[in-house]
Design an enzyme around this catalytic site. Structure first.
Site, PDB file in Angstrom:
ATOM      1  N   ASP A  64       0.819  -1.209   0.000  1.00  0.00           N
ATOM      2  CA  ASP A  64       0.000   0.000   0.000  1.00  0.00           C
ATOM      3  C   ASP A  64       0.857   1.265   0.000  1.00  0.00           C
ATOM      4  OD1 ASP A  64      -1.693   2.220   1.324  1.00  0.00           O
ATOM      5  OD2 ASP A  64      -3.180   0.693   0.846  1.00  0.00           O
TER       6      ASP A  64
ATOM      7  N   TRP B  70      -5.783   1.223  -0.305  1.00  0.00           N
ATOM      8  CA  TRP B  70      -5.642   0.380  -1.505  1.00  0.00           C
ATOM      9  C   TRP B  70      -5.718  -1.084  -1.137  1.00  0.00           C
ATOM     10  CZ3 TRP B  70      -7.203   3.661  -4.494  1.00  0.00           C
ATOM     11  CH2 TRP B  70      -6.681   4.953  -4.576  1.00  0.00           C
ATOM     12  N   ASP B  71      -5.178  -1.426   0.018  1.00  0.00           N
ATOM     13  CA  ASP B  71      -5.355  -2.795   0.498  1.00  0.00           C
ATOM     14  C   ASP B  71      -6.833  -3.121   0.671  1.00  0.00           C
ATOM     15  OD1 ASP B  71      -2.713  -3.701   0.687  1.00  0.00           O
ATOM     16  OD2 ASP B  71      -2.437  -2.826   2.666  1.00  0.00           O
ATOM     17  N   ALA B  72      -7.574  -2.166   1.214  1.00  0.00           N
ATOM     18  CA  ALA B  72      -9.001  -2.410   1.443  1.00  0.00           C
ATOM     19  C   ALA B  72      -9.731  -2.609   0.116  1.00  0.00           C
ATOM     20  CB  ALA B  72      -9.618  -1.243   2.229  1.00  0.00           C
TER      21      ALA B  72
ATOM     22  N   GLY C 139      -8.670  -6.037  -1.336  1.00  0.00           N
ATOM     23  CA  GLY C 139      -9.245  -7.184  -0.645  1.00  0.00           C
ATOM     24  C   GLY C 139     -10.727  -7.352  -0.937  1.00  0.00           C
TER      25      GLY C 139
END
Lengths: 386, 386
Positions: free
Chosen positions: A131, A160-162, A165
């Site tokens: 991220d 961005w991870d969220a 995912g």
């Protein structure tokens, strides 16, 4: 566990950090059976901060609620063979490890042709990225923080991870739907960087940079392209106020008694304050005119007045204040319970925000002990193979 | 349009701004047929910034790619009846308008018992909220920006909207899966605020605030709980470097030739630099020791050296630089095309980041003209009713 919305969906997770675990978490909390597989002793995020008072990773517990946890020696051929067998039996896997070697889709799907694998990478061409490094590339740090600041400011949320995912979870559900219709499995690739570029494009930011000569500048805490900003209160607090519709604007002028003054201000600056564009152009002047109303009142009085007029607003508060004082972040919100977590004791814990009108399953509210389901799951696997 | 992964999935969107349109966008780009319904003349986001040179909303175009757009007078009983009929026929709807009046689930499901509705609200108890106001409440603005800053810094990305929209899409897919299995529809509620609280909980931030006495402080551009920070280069650029595994750390010491120096530094500060905890504790000293290496080199030289050693890093760049110079944000990345957009002409546009190994459908790469499908969709509706 009691049946959930995604009853019957099974998924192996060979994952670490945020994006891939979040995919499994969001599905587990809807009733999927998610088996997370890690290196014996714990993966690279086993002790990731924040830690609780006893040293357990609150981060790991947060991202792995409602899953089973299996430890295998993934560096040995035996451990890899068992993990592969678990994936083949389960028929669905999400990973952010390289999909190569024992995790190669072609090899695994020879043994189970309808296998679904979602493989998360750093970049679309297989480079490493997280991220933080993706965020730097997006340009957002130059749009964050004080207006006309020249130093980049990282946002603290791994957004961005969220996004990655949750898109991964969506990809798995879409692939399973297709498998039910056609019998076909498949390898789905998704990169963290593509997720960021996708959202930058969805918000018009890439097109704006391509088509418009003038680059966008940082605008501090101001909303872009409309009126919205923060105000200080008499008692040293701060509130965020947003105006996104004509009704919001009327409400704000009513509660602050500034309708007539804003008419004069519009003429003084030659703008139409009935439009987003006009309010954005005159935002500094509008803020100057409204600030004394906030500065003359304590937060409690402001809150009551803004709520009575249905102004769109929120108080700035620390995470400590959020947890201690905000009714939305308490057992008064049906999303929350306070289950007992391994090593860390009881703390406020969210179930899925998706409210299907059913009770949240208590078994899906907390993380397993790391590696705690190894014997049970491997025993089941052995029984299935016998 | 050519068949997609979600072939046969149909969805009406009565939406505006980001979260609900993003739910529909993510599904449309996988092959769902998404019909967005707005007030004749355009909804509240019809002209939302950023705008293109001709004044069209690049934001609206970005969030509505691959959908049909229908305009109805939703203030009149006739328009509401038509919209309701469209929802009943389609069997699935996502909205961020109040689910009341003609949009009341109980009323609509009388006519179609297996109707699926996903209703997005501001807060779980039905108050208004948008990303900006929710963000203020989360405490993140006090963790963003300069260390020991006391003023909140809003992150510029509407990350909560993104989380909410993608969870909404997941909820719709999960509900459709259940409908296929059991025949049951249902009303699913989801609030923007709950989405934010959920992610705060998933990352351990709520538990940390509840369990630990010391509040977390802002840490500028530093990674929390590990070593990661930004460095200035000789040519006035800046890079973000992250160390999340032992391999990352070895690589960084190798490329900068500082392995021996870090041994001395560990003894000087009495910390174990082989651990995340030790590197976080000594992060300021580590940064001081590494900074001259970056300061003595231009970005190009740094990039080549870091890549050769597989260091986890990214350059800071503006959105302009991202669009102009970064190969990941170009036609070299298979996610992107440059279709012709109504009013705005050709610009770089992302399809879905989920790569199923199929060609992206060209018909799903751009937004419709606002209201441009009204006659076609209403004609089809009338034919179905005849």
């Amino acid at each position: 566990m009691t049946p959930g919305i995604l009853d019957g969906l099974e998924l192996v997770e060979v994952s670490a950090f945020i994006a891939a675990p979040l995919a499994g978490l969001s599905l587990a909390q809807l009733g999927a059976e998610v088996i997370r597989v890690d290196q014996t002793g714990g993966g690279p995020d086993a002790r990731r901060w924040p830690l609780g008072p006893g040293g357990e990773s609150l981060y790991w517990q947060g991202l792995n609620k409602g899953k089973s946890s299996v430890h295998l020696d993934l560096r040995s051929p035996e451990g890899q063979a068992r993990a592969a067998e678990l994936i083949v039996q389960t028929g669905m896997v999400v990973t952010n490890r390289p999909d190569a070697g024992w995790l190669d889709y072609a090899r695994l799907s020879e043994r189970r042709p309808d296998l679904i694998m979602l493989a998360i990478r750093g970049t679309h061409d297989g480079q490493g990225a997280v991220d933080y490094t993706v965020q730097a590339r997006t340009g957002l740090p130059f749009l964050t923080g004080p207006a006309r600041g020249d130093a980049p400011v990282n946002q603290m949320l791994p957004a961005w991870d969220a996004v990655c995912g949750l898109l991964a979870a969506q990809g798995l559900l879409a692939a399973e739907r297709r498998r039910r219709e056609t019998g076909a499995g498949g390898l789905i690739r998704l990169s963290l960087e593509d997720c960021a570029l996708w959202m930058m494009g969805n918000l018009g930011l890439l097109a704006e940079a391509e088509l418009n000569a003038a680059p966008r500048e940082a605008s501090g805490n101001d909303v872009y392209g409309a009126f919205g900003t923060d105000f200080a209160t008499r008692d040293g607090r701060r509130v965020m106020v947003g105006v996104l519709t004509p009704r919001h604007w009327r409400s704000l002028l009513e509660v602050t008694g500034t309708a007539e003054a804003m008419g004069h201000l519009a003429r003084a600056f030659g703008v139409d304050l009935a439009t987003d564009e006009g309010r954005y152009a005159a935002r500094a002047a509008i803020k100057l005119r409204l600030a004394p109303w906030f500065q003359a009142r304590d937060l409690a009085e402001i809150a009551a007045a803004l709520d009575a007029h249905r102004v769109l607003w929120g108080p700035y508060q620390s995470v400590k204040e959020l947890v201690a004082d905000d009714p939305a972040c308490s057992l008064g919100n049906p999303m929350f319970t306070r289950p007992d977590h391994a090593g860390a004791g009881r703390y406020l814990t969210p179930g899925t925000p998706l409210d299907f009108g059913l009770a949240r399953d208590p078994a899906r509210l907390r993380a397993p002990a790391q590696g705690g389901d190894t014997d049970r799951i491997l025993g089941r696997l052995a029984a299935a193979l016998a």
